[in-house]
Design a protein around this motif. Structure first.
Motif, PDB file in Angstrom:
ATOM      1  N   LEU A   6      -3.862 -18.332  -8.435  1.00 28.71           N
ATOM      2  CA  LEU A   6      -3.280 -19.233  -9.432  1.00 28.71           C
ATOM      3  C   LEU A   6      -4.058 -20.540  -9.538  1.00 28.71           C
ATOM      4  N   LYS A   7      -4.562 -21.004  -8.404  1.00 33.59           N
ATOM      5  CA  LYS A   7      -5.179 -22.339  -8.373  1.00 33.59           C
ATOM      6  C   LYS A   7      -6.631 -22.333  -8.875  1.00 33.59           C
ATOM      7  N   TRP A   8      -7.410 -21.287  -8.552  1.00 35.30           N
ATOM      8  CA  TRP A   8      -8.848 -21.356  -8.810  1.00 35.30           C
ATOM      9  C   TRP A   8      -9.387 -20.324  -9.808  1.00 35.30           C
ATOM     10  N   TRP A   9      -8.480 -19.564 -10.484  1.00 32.66           N
ATOM     11  CA  TRP A   9      -9.018 -18.496 -11.346  1.00 32.66           C
ATOM     12  C   TRP A   9      -9.778 -19.059 -12.534  1.00 32.66           C
ATOM     13  N   ARG A  10      -9.289 -20.192 -13.053  1.00 29.44           N
ATOM     14  CA  ARG A  10      -9.868 -20.722 -14.287  1.00 29.44           C
ATOM     15  C   ARG A  10     -11.335 -21.111 -14.098  1.00 29.44           C
ATOM     16  N   LYS A  11     -11.619 -21.775 -12.980  1.00 29.64           N
ATOM     17  CA  LYS A  11     -13.000 -22.232 -12.784  1.00 29.64           C
ATOM     18  C   LYS A  11     -13.907 -21.100 -12.276  1.00 29.64           C
ATOM     19  N   SER A  12     -13.317 -19.891 -12.076  1.00 32.15           N
ATOM     20  CA  SER A  12     -14.111 -18.773 -11.558  1.00 32.15           C
ATOM     21  C   SER A  12     -14.399 -17.715 -12.616  1.00 32.15           C
ATOM     22  N   ILE A  13     -14.092 -18.035 -13.877  1.00 29.45           N
ATOM     23  CA  ILE A  13     -14.389 -17.067 -14.939  1.00 29.45           C
ATOM     24  C   ILE A  13     -15.906 -16.991 -15.132  1.00 29.45           C
ATOM     25  N   PRO A  14     -16.493 -15.773 -15.081  1.00 33.25           N
ATOM     26  CA  PRO A  14     -17.961 -15.661 -15.203  1.00 33.25           C
ATOM     27  C   PRO A  14     -18.457 -16.057 -16.592  1.00 33.25           C
TER      28      PRO A  14
END
Ligand code: HEM
Length: 349
Positions: free
Chosen positions: A193-201
């Motif tokens: 929930l916390k870090w998915w956004r900044k981990s989008i390729p």
């Protein structure tokens, strides 16, 4: 006279007893053999075991699935897959990963900053982020150690320590693993929930991979462009999410065998659990190497929350530009406010 009689009886009686025993033994053996044989044939003769091995169900008052099946022969396939294939392959993969990071350290060396530090800091990880990261790291590593003990302890510890000590260690490992496993699952959900956004390729990450992160070969030292996370970090993040979820769900199936799971369900979960955990352990050997020894300045970000501007510019140039642009915009909006010594990173938290 009575005294003499007493003494004689002390010698003669044991001899007589021994004689009687010796003479009657063959007769006893003759009588017991057919009885035992008869019982064996009646209770567990060849036909009986043949049926058991064929998976034929017997009678039991328990109503749980498969409880009437004494021996589940397909279980031997699971045993072979686990003990003869996955367990040695896992050991090779783990030692192989350790050997690779060791070689990387010796042959390539740590990635040092190419320019001096500025002394100006950028906020990269909030207190929350760091607490989450280190809780996850502690939970994962202790689960990895206890899990490895359960799989490999019988080879490298059990033969060399007293049985009681081995029993204690393996009981502790099992209980720890069973109780802390669900905590790992909860942390994994928070990490998602916390870090998915900044981990989008993105395409930038593909270019980062094509230059192998600027770590080896002809691109060594080139510092390919990256946003807040680079391609390698995003890959390790999604590896954690997918294999972590597989390990956690299969672990819960093993932890709570009260939902009608059959032996096949348990065997499959066990293999999936072990496979996912081994992939994660190997992946995180590289992550831990980079964090601890492989990249100058990375660890201080996750310890203090701040990184030097030189580090940010070299490893995450797009993020650096973004933070500076935000900073400039904020300064323009509120000209009275002086820019503080530490810039903040809104996106990270
Ligand atoms: C001694 C062990 C570890 C060390 C020294 C370490 C170090 C680090 C460092 C320095 C970063 C920040 C990188 C950056 O600022 O770009 C980081 C990020 C991260 N670490 Fe670890 N770590 C360790 C163990 C673990 C473990 C066991 C896990 C999970 C199972 C984990 C998961 C993560 C994740 C998900 C990130 C964020 C990556 C991203 O998306 O940018 N770490 N770690």
């Amino acid at each position: 006279m009575t005294h003499l009689f007493k003494r004689l009886s002390l010698v003669v009686l044991p001899i007589l007893a021994a004689l009687v025993m010796t003479l009657s033994l063959p007769a006893m053996a003759d009588e017991s053999a057919p009885v035992a044989q008869k019982e064996m044939t009646q209770l567990a003769g060849a036909d009986f075991w043949h049926e058991v091995r064929a998976g034929e169900a017997g009678f039991t008052t328990s109503k749980s699935p498969e409880h009437g099946v004494l021996i589940s022969t397909p279980g031997s396939t699971w045993y072979v897959l686990k003990e003869k294939w996955m367990s040695p392959a896992g050991a090779i993969a783990i030692f192989g990963s350790i050997a690779m990071v060791f070689m990387a350290y010796v042959l390539v060396g740590p990635l040092m900053l190419s320019k001096p530090r500025t002394g100006r800091k950028l906020k990269r990880w909030s207190r929350w982020d760091r607490a989450l990261h280190w809780s996850m790291a502690f939970t994962f590593l202790t689960l990895a150690f206890s899990g490895l003990m359960l799989v490999y302890g019988k080879h490298f510890l059990k033969p060399y320590v007293p049985t009681e000590f081995w029993g204690f260690v393996v009981m502790l490992a099992k209980q720890y693993h069973n109780y802390v496993g669900p905590l790992f699952f909860m942390l994994l959900i928070i990490v998602l929930l916390k870090w998915w956004r900044k981990s989008i390729p993105t395409m930038t990450d593909i270019r980062w991979f094509m230059k192998m992160g600027g770590m080896v070969g002809k691109h060594k030292g080139t510092h390919p462009s990256a946003g807040f996370s680079n391609g390698g970090e995003k890959a390790i993040y999604w590896l954690l999410i997918f294999f972590g979820a597989a390990a956690a769900v299969s672990g819960l199936i093993l932890d709570f065998p009260i939902f009608g799971q059959t032996r096949r369900d348990m065997e499959l979960s066990n293999l999936l659990h072990m496979f996912s955990a081994l992939i994660l352990i190997c992946g995180f050997i590289f992550h831990i190497y980079i964090g601890l020894f492989g990249m100058e300045g990375a660890l201080e970000g996750m310890v203090t929350g701040e990184v030097d501007e030189t580090w940010a510019k070299e490893h995450h140039d797009l993020w650096y530009a973004e933070v500076k642009a935000n900073e400039a915009a904020n300064t323009a909006e509120t000209p009275d406010e002086k820019v503080k010594g530490v810039s903040t990173n809104e996106q990270a938290s």
